[in-house]
Design a protein around this motif. Sequence first.
Motif, mmCIF file in Angstrom:
data_model
loop_
_atom_site.group_PDB
_atom_site.id
_atom_site.type_symbol
_atom_site.label_atom_id
_atom_site.label_comp_id
_atom_site.label_asym_id
_atom_site.label_seq_id
_atom_site.Cartn_x
_atom_site.Cartn_y
_atom_site.Cartn_z
ATOM 1 N N ASN A 12 -36.127 69.552 69.219
ATOM 2 C CA ASN A 12 -37.092 69.450 70.320
ATOM 3 C C ASN A 12 -36.409 69.651 71.669
ATOM 4 O O ASN A 12 -36.464 68.803 72.556
ATOM 5 C CB ASN A 12 -37.821 68.103 70.279
ATOM 6 C CG ASN A 12 -38.720 67.962 69.060
ATOM 7 O OD1 ASN A 12 -39.126 68.955 68.457
ATOM 8 N ND2 ASN A 12 -39.046 66.737 68.701
ATOM 9 N N SER A 47 -37.538 71.183 64.580
ATOM 10 C CA SER A 47 -38.206 70.820 65.839
ATOM 11 C C SER A 47 -39.719 71.009 65.727
ATOM 12 O O SER A 47 -40.205 71.929 65.061
ATOM 13 C CB SER A 47 -37.676 71.682 66.986
ATOM 14 O OG SER A 47 -36.292 71.483 67.168
ATOM 15 N N ASP A 49 -41.586 71.218 68.641
ATOM 16 C CA ASP A 49 -42.026 71.880 69.873
ATOM 17 C C ASP A 49 -41.730 73.380 69.774
ATOM 18 O O ASP A 49 -41.665 73.939 68.678
ATOM 19 C CB ASP A 49 -41.364 71.238 71.099
ATOM 20 C CG ASP A 49 -39.846 71.403 71.085
ATOM 21 O OD1 ASP A 49 -39.309 71.965 70.100
ATOM 22 O OD2 ASP A 49 -39.186 70.973 72.047
ATOM 23 N N THR A 51 -38.992 75.004 70.384
ATOM 24 C CA THR A 51 -37.559 75.312 70.316
ATOM 25 C C THR A 51 -37.292 76.582 69.520
ATOM 26 O O THR A 51 -36.535 77.460 69.954
ATOM 27 C CB THR A 51 -36.784 74.130 69.691
ATOM 28 O OG1 THR A 51 -36.899 72.984 70.531
ATOM 29 C CG2 THR A 51 -35.309 74.470 69.536
ATOM 30 N N SER A 210 -33.557 62.139 71.817
ATOM 31 C CA SER A 210 -34.349 61.802 70.620
ATOM 32 C C SER A 210 -33.746 60.626 69.861
ATOM 33 O O SER A 210 -34.257 60.232 68.822
ATOM 34 C CB SER A 210 -34.435 63.027 69.692
ATOM 35 O OG SER A 210 -33.134 63.461 69.319
#
Length: 311
Positions: A12, A47, A49, A51, A210
């Motif tokens: 992420n 990930s 997102d 990425t 994270s």
Amino acid sequence: MQTVSMIVPCFNEQESVPIYFNAMAKIFQKPEMQNYALELWFIDDGSSDATLSELKKLNKQYPDVAHFVSFSRNFGKESAIYAGLQAATGEIVGLMDVDLQDPPELLPQMLQELSTGDYDTIGTRRIGREGEPAFRSFLSNLFYKFINKISKVEIIPNTRDYRVMTRKVVNTVLSMPEVNRFSKGIFSWVGFKTKYLDFENRERVAGTTSWSLWQLFEYSLEAIIDFSAAPLAIASFVGIFACVVSVLAIIFIIFRTIFFGDPTTGWPSLAAMILFIGGIQLFCLGILGNYIGRIYSESKHRPIYVINEKK
């Protein structure tokens, strides 16, 4: 010209990826880096997102420099490091975080130190923890003190994963395909001549970490179990201590009953002893269970990671 393969675990980190790439490109344009070719291996650790999209853009634009491995799910940073070591093709292999808390401007000095031939690994160490919560810094220092007391492998406090290594070191690390991995401990265990360069702590360039406090605790616990059998010895000593305390308690109860009587007929003392001994047994079984669990995971011979896409 030597190829420098930098392994960059990502989870992420959609905002950090392009910033990191630009920073590294500037470093390798410096005159002192003219004898080195850059190879980046971004490891997308499942990930959620964008990425992976950012990594694909870089790969499309710079196919000879920016490569990526995308996992089928989140396998953890240790799996990402191992995947990067397997993918790297350079004579020199480095490891670095994408958030730029590891200063890229230190890389030329690291490569210069490695090129002397006096060392097989050039690592890095933070000399301050400014910007980090005081309680987290306290726990980190406590962890290093504790693991170095109980482990035969010395782990230098405040070291970072940020390092460059010769192919000899990388091949040795790859020969250790254990599932439960703690890379800092593995790098120390394999030995070889290592030099550490110090740098001041830096903030992330983008995004948020994270790592929660609980995840850091689990990671520390895994490190302790992976590199020391001391908890098993501690469990044995605790068991012996519980037996001694129980014997002393029985002697005390016998004398108290003979000389002063026992109006409560002894059940509170009996219950307390049972709870005490039972708690000790569960504690020791918990330690033993952790070791057995790791033996179980190793015995299944499952892959350390699963690749969904690689370029």
